[in-house]
Design an enzyme around this catalytic site. Structure first.
Site, PDB file in Angstrom:
ATOM      1  CB  SER A 121      33.487 -43.594 -77.963  1.00 39.76           C
ATOM      2  OG  SER A 121      33.389 -42.174 -77.612  1.00 39.76           O
ATOM      3  CG  HIS A 142      28.244 -40.687 -78.544  1.00 43.09           C
ATOM      4  ND1 HIS A 142      28.842 -40.891 -79.921  1.00 43.09           N
ATOM      5  CD2 HIS A 142      29.788 -40.726 -78.139  1.00 43.09           C
ATOM      6  CE1 HIS A 142      29.604 -41.331 -80.222  1.00 43.09           C
ATOM      7  NE2 HIS A 142      30.473 -40.766 -79.159  1.00 43.09           N
ATOM      8  CD  GLU A 154      25.298 -42.225 -82.034  1.00 41.79           C
ATOM      9  OE1 GLU A 154      25.783 -43.044 -82.858  1.00 41.79           O
ATOM     10  OE2 GLU A 154      26.547 -42.633 -81.133  1.00 41.79           O
TER      11      GLU A 154
HETATM   12  N1  LIG Z   1      38.271 -37.356 -79.329  1.00 42.10           N
HETATM   13  C1  LIG Z   1      36.573 -37.910 -79.378  1.00 42.10           C
HETATM   14  O1  LIG Z   1      36.694 -37.085 -80.988  1.00 42.10           O
HETATM   15  C2  LIG Z   1      35.405 -37.649 -79.049  1.00 42.10           C
HETATM   16  C3  LIG Z   1      33.973 -37.883 -79.747  1.00 42.10           C
HETATM   17  C4  LIG Z   1      33.261 -38.408 -78.883  1.00 42.10           C
HETATM   18  C5  LIG Z   1      33.130 -39.012 -77.339  1.00 42.10           C
HETATM   19  N2  LIG Z   1      33.708 -38.722 -77.300  1.00 42.10           N
HETATM   20  C6  LIG Z   1      34.075 -39.131 -75.886  1.00 42.10           C
HETATM   21  O2  LIG Z   1      34.138 -38.206 -74.330  1.00 42.10           O
HETATM   22  C7  LIG Z   1      35.285 -38.722 -73.451  1.00 42.10           C
HETATM   23  C8  LIG Z   1      36.544 -37.565 -72.924  1.00 42.10           C
HETATM   24  O3  LIG Z   1      37.132 -38.336 -74.197  1.00 42.10           O
HETATM   25  P1  LIG Z   1      38.207 -36.845 -75.188  1.00 42.10           P
HETATM   26  O4  LIG Z   1      38.725 -37.428 -75.929  1.00 42.10           O
HETATM   27  O5  LIG Z   1      37.431 -35.658 -74.652  1.00 42.10           O
HETATM   28  O6  LIG Z   1      39.648 -37.143 -73.778  1.00 42.10           O
HETATM   29  P2  LIG Z   1      40.926 -36.393 -73.468  1.00 42.10           P
HETATM   30  O7  LIG Z   1      42.405 -37.215 -73.553  1.00 42.10           O
HETATM   31  O8  LIG Z   1      41.306 -35.734 -75.194  1.00 42.10           O
HETATM   32  O9  LIG Z   1      40.233 -34.958 -72.486  1.00 42.10           O
HETATM   33  C9  LIG Z   1      39.605 -35.970 -70.747  1.00 42.10           C
HETATM   34  C10 LIG Z   1      39.812 -34.643 -70.251  1.00 42.10           C
HETATM   35  O10 LIG Z   1      39.587 -35.499 -68.746  1.00 42.10           O
HETATM   36  C11 LIG Z   1      40.248 -35.347 -67.942  1.00 42.10           C
HETATM   37  N3  LIG Z   1      39.659 -35.999 -66.444  1.00 42.10           N
HETATM   38  C12 LIG Z   1      40.066 -36.357 -65.984  1.00 42.10           C
HETATM   39  N4  LIG Z   1      40.068 -37.440 -65.263  1.00 42.10           N
HETATM   40  C13 LIG Z   1      39.418 -36.285 -64.396  1.00 42.10           C
HETATM   41  C14 LIG Z   1      38.148 -36.367 -63.296  1.00 42.10           C
HETATM   42  N5  LIG Z   1      39.118 -37.549 -62.810  1.00 42.10           N
HETATM   43  N6  LIG Z   1      38.384 -35.313 -63.198  1.00 42.10           N
HETATM   44  C15 LIG Z   1      37.642 -34.792 -63.743  1.00 42.10           C
HETATM   45  N7  LIG Z   1      38.366 -34.200 -65.435  1.00 42.10           N
HETATM   46  C16 LIG Z   1      38.953 -35.308 -65.769  1.00 42.10           C
HETATM   47  C17 LIG Z   1      41.124 -35.217 -67.987  1.00 42.10           C
HETATM   48  O11 LIG Z   1      42.328 -33.811 -67.791  1.00 42.10           O
HETATM   49  C18 LIG Z   1      41.099 -34.242 -69.835  1.00 42.10           C
HETATM   50  O12 LIG Z   1      41.300 -32.790 -70.048  1.00 42.10           O
HETATM   51  C19 LIG Z   1      35.394 -40.130 -74.148  1.00 42.10           C
HETATM   52  O13 LIG Z   1      34.667 -40.862 -73.262  1.00 42.10           O
HETATM   53  C20 LIG Z   1      35.426 -40.440 -75.175  1.00 42.10           C
HETATM   54  O14 LIG Z   1      35.107 -41.841 -75.931  1.00 42.10           O
HETATM   55  C21 LIG Z   1      35.425 -38.380 -77.739  1.00 42.10           C
END
Ligand SMILES: NC(=O)c1ccc[n+]([C@@H]2O[C@H](COP(=O)([O-])OP(=O)(O)OC[C@H]3O[C@@H](n4cnc5c(N)ncnc54)[C@H](O)[C@@H]3O)[C@@H](O)[C@H]2O)c1
Length: 607
Positions: A121, A142, A154
């Site tokens: 993000s 994104h 994006e």
């Molecule tokens: N939450 C949102 O609304 C949102 C929206 C758009 C983009 N993002 C981006 O998406 C990405 C993930 O965010 P999220 O909110 O889904 O996080 P989250 O914490 O909900 O999920 C992350 C997942 O990654 C897994 N993980 C950690 N290390 C790992 C590894 N080495 N191998 C495989 N899996 C692994 C974790 O177990 C977890 O299930 C971030 O970069 C965030 O900025 C988030």
């Protein structure tokens, strides 16, 4: 010919990853879904199952299609499972070192022609790409939360990303039914750069007890038509993720203090209050992962103020119960006064409308009649209701007629001296205990209150959208306003059919204080040449579900009005990031004020 993607990998099945898996599998693409452990894999699988079961229950997905969707997903622990995919999308937590490690490992495991995408993000896609030997094949993809619902993607192109890679992922987005905007690698891209300052500000309002969580969320949902309020959205995003995004944006985005995470966010993350995913964040949820909010100790009592207009009252002087209000005085001749006279009369109040004493007469009685006639023509009210409502209105040319009303609402010119003079006169005319309300949008209510000898009875009633006075009212309490005046005003507004939120006496109250800095930031982004008017409007509509993008809102509100509000916010807070964007100032100087003059950010002539 765009490249065919038949098998993709998704790394990390948390809030975003599980949704991204669903998007691909729904569109006939095979997915290798990878997590770090068996337990995390099971959580990811459960998230996908819950989401697709919900879609089936809502009739949006056939059972057979759900089963086919699941059969396309291969759940695996460890990155080695990704050796034969065409594209990988990484969605692990927002930490640069972790993402760089994963990309280095993907570079080793994946075929040489595999495209590697990050769902980051706020981190630099360029920084992530240089952890591989193929930075020209690294791109940002994104997605927005929830990924199966939000239409926007994006596409982030670094200075080194190959053109054909960008073309291929753009074609893929179209195949997934998504709309893409392609942009360069800047902190927060379009949507998050505009969203997160707003979210952080909402938390600071909550932390400072400026308004309750419910009032902040209701204000933005109803006042701006947003799909959810900022605190509920933070719970959906995840507070750990939001913290990481703000922290990165602060460091990468010029150290704008508005992005420095509010201390409360850090405290909540430390305490394990991560939002929906942990079952508790700003709100409490039925169970971890559930969208259903359940009552907790912060949930307001359901005892609502009186709701049946003139008759529903609990008597004056009864502690903090609302005072009896049957007669309402309205002072003013403009659009807001017109709307309010009609609305109060329709809600059953006896109304005294004062026209021509404080401001030149403007024929408000004809305007009220015309607006009620329009309501009849639209079928919103019957002719008999209109006539009954009109019979409740007394048209007066002098303030002295307000001697026996229970509430006065003024909607005269937005000038402090005019309002102060009016309130001083009302102080001499009205009976004791009457609530005196100003509809000011930008003046300090306390300055108006102190023109009277009864500041405890004075408050603000701010209607963020004067064309829909019935939707939302901000009840503004000064440091002198009594609890009784506040509950009385709330009860009356509820009887009008409006949602009410209570807030303190600060520039912009809740809605404008949160809305206008975001609009101003959009102007700055345009000014910096990062994205076009259309791309920015699209990003906020399709990525965040906003009913209109920032430039559509600015043109509708009026650029001069917007500039005045932004100046008031800047004057009060002295925050450099709130200084009005020079482009906004220039457009106002040039007379490009929006719809009203035919041109603002867009040209509206001939449309
Ligand atoms: N939450 C949102 O609304 C949102 C929206 C758009 C983009 N993002 C981006 O998406 C990405 C993930 O965010 P999220 O909110 O889904 O996080 P989250 O914490 O909900 O999920 C992350 C997942 O990654 C897994 N993980 C950690 N290390 C790992 C590894 N080495 N191998 C495989 N899996 C692994 C974790 O177990 C977890 O299930 C971030 O970069 C965030 O900025 C988030």
């Amino acid at each position: 010919m765009a490249r065919e993607f038949t098998r993709v990998g998704v790394v990390g099945l948390g809030t975003m990853g599980a949704g991204i898996v669903e998007v691909f599998a729904r569109n006939g693409v095979d997915v290798v879904a990878v997590e770090i452990s068996e337990a995390a894999l099971a959580r990811g699988r459960a998230t996908l199952t819950r989401s697709t079961d919900r879609a089936v229950a809502k009739g949006k997905l056939a059972e057979a299609d759900r089963d086919a969707l699941h059969s396309r997903v291969d759940f695996q622990v460890g990155l080695d499972a990704l050796h034969a995919v065409d594209l990988v999308i990484e969605a692990v937590p927002e930490h640069l070192d972790l993402k760089q490690r994963i990309f280095a490992e993907l570079d080793r495991v994946c075929r040489p022609d595999t495209i590697l995408a990050t769902n980051t993000s706020s981190l630099s896609v360029t920084d992530i790409s240089v952890a591989t030997h193929r930075p020209q094949q690294v791109v940002g993809l994104h997605f927005f939360n929830p990924a199966p619902v939000m239409k926007l993607v994006e596409v982030v192109r670094t200075v080194i990303t190959a053109t054909d890679v960008v073309d291929d992922v753009e074609a893929l987005c179209a195949r997934l039914g998504k709309v893409d905007v392609t942009i360069s690698d800047r902190a927060g891209f379009i949507a998050n750069a505009l969203l997160f300052g707003y979210l952080n500000h909402a938390v600071s309002m909550f932390e400072a007890r400026y308004a309750t969580r419910e009032d902040i969320d209701v204000a933005m949902k109803i006042g701006c038509g947003l799909p959810m309020g900022p605190l509920a959205l933070l719970d959906l995003i995840g507070l750990d993720t939001a913290y990481a995004i703000l922290d990165t944006m602060y460091r990468r985005g010029g150290r704008d203090r508005r992005h420095a995470p509010v201390p409360l966010i850090r405290q909540m993350v430390t305490a394990g209050l991560l939002g929906r995913k942990s079952g508790r964040g700003f709100y409490t949820y039925e169970k971890p992962g559930s969208p259903k909010v359940v009552p907790d100790e912060q949930t307001p009592a359901t005892t609502q103020p009186a709701t049946d207009g003139a008759s529903g009252t609990t008597g004056v002087g009864g502690g903090t119960g609302p005072a009896a209000v049957t007669r309402v005085g309205l002072v003013g001749v403009g659009a807001l006064a017109t709307g309010l006279v009609g609305a109060f009369a329709m809600a059953g109040y006896e109304v005294v409308s004062v026209d021509g004493d404080v401001e030149p007469s403007a024929g408000i009685s004809e305007a009220v009649r015309a607006s009620l006639d329009e309501g009849v023509a639209r079928g919103d009210l019957g002719a008999a209701d209109r006539d009954t409502a009109l019979a409740r209105i007394t048209w007066s040319a002098t303030l002295e007629q307000l001697a026996d009303v229970d509430l006065v609402v003024e909607a005269v010119a937005e000038e402090l001296s005019v309002k102060q003079a009016l309130f001083a006169r009302l102080d001499g005319i009205c009976k004791p205990g009457v609530v005196l309300a100003t509809t000011t949008a930008s003046l300090p209510v306390i300055e108006v209150a102190m023109a009277t000898q009864r500041p405890a009875d004075v408050l603000g009633l701010h209607f963020p959208d004067p064309t829909t006075v019935r939707q939302l009212v901000e009840v503004v309490r000064t440091v002198r306003t009594s609890a009784e005046a506040t509950v009385t005003a709330q009860a009356v507004c509820t009887a009008l059919g409006s949602a009410t939120v209570v807030c303190g006496d600060r520039a912009g109250f809740v809605v404008n204080a949160l809305l206008f800095p975001y609009l101003n930031d959009a102007v700055r982004m345009l000014e910096a040449g990062y994205a076009s008017v259309d791309d920015i409007d699209h990003a906020m509509k399709l990525g965040c579900g906003y009913p209109a993008g920032p430039f559509a809102v600015l043109d509708a509100v009026g650029l001069d009005v917007s500039l005045a509000i932004q100046r008031a916010l800047y004057r009060e807070q002295r925050e450099p990031g709130l200084a009005p964007a020079p482009l906004l100032e220039h457009l106002v100087t040039a007379g490009y004020l929006g719809h009203r003059t035919g041109r603002g950010f867009r040209d509206h002539t001939g449309r």
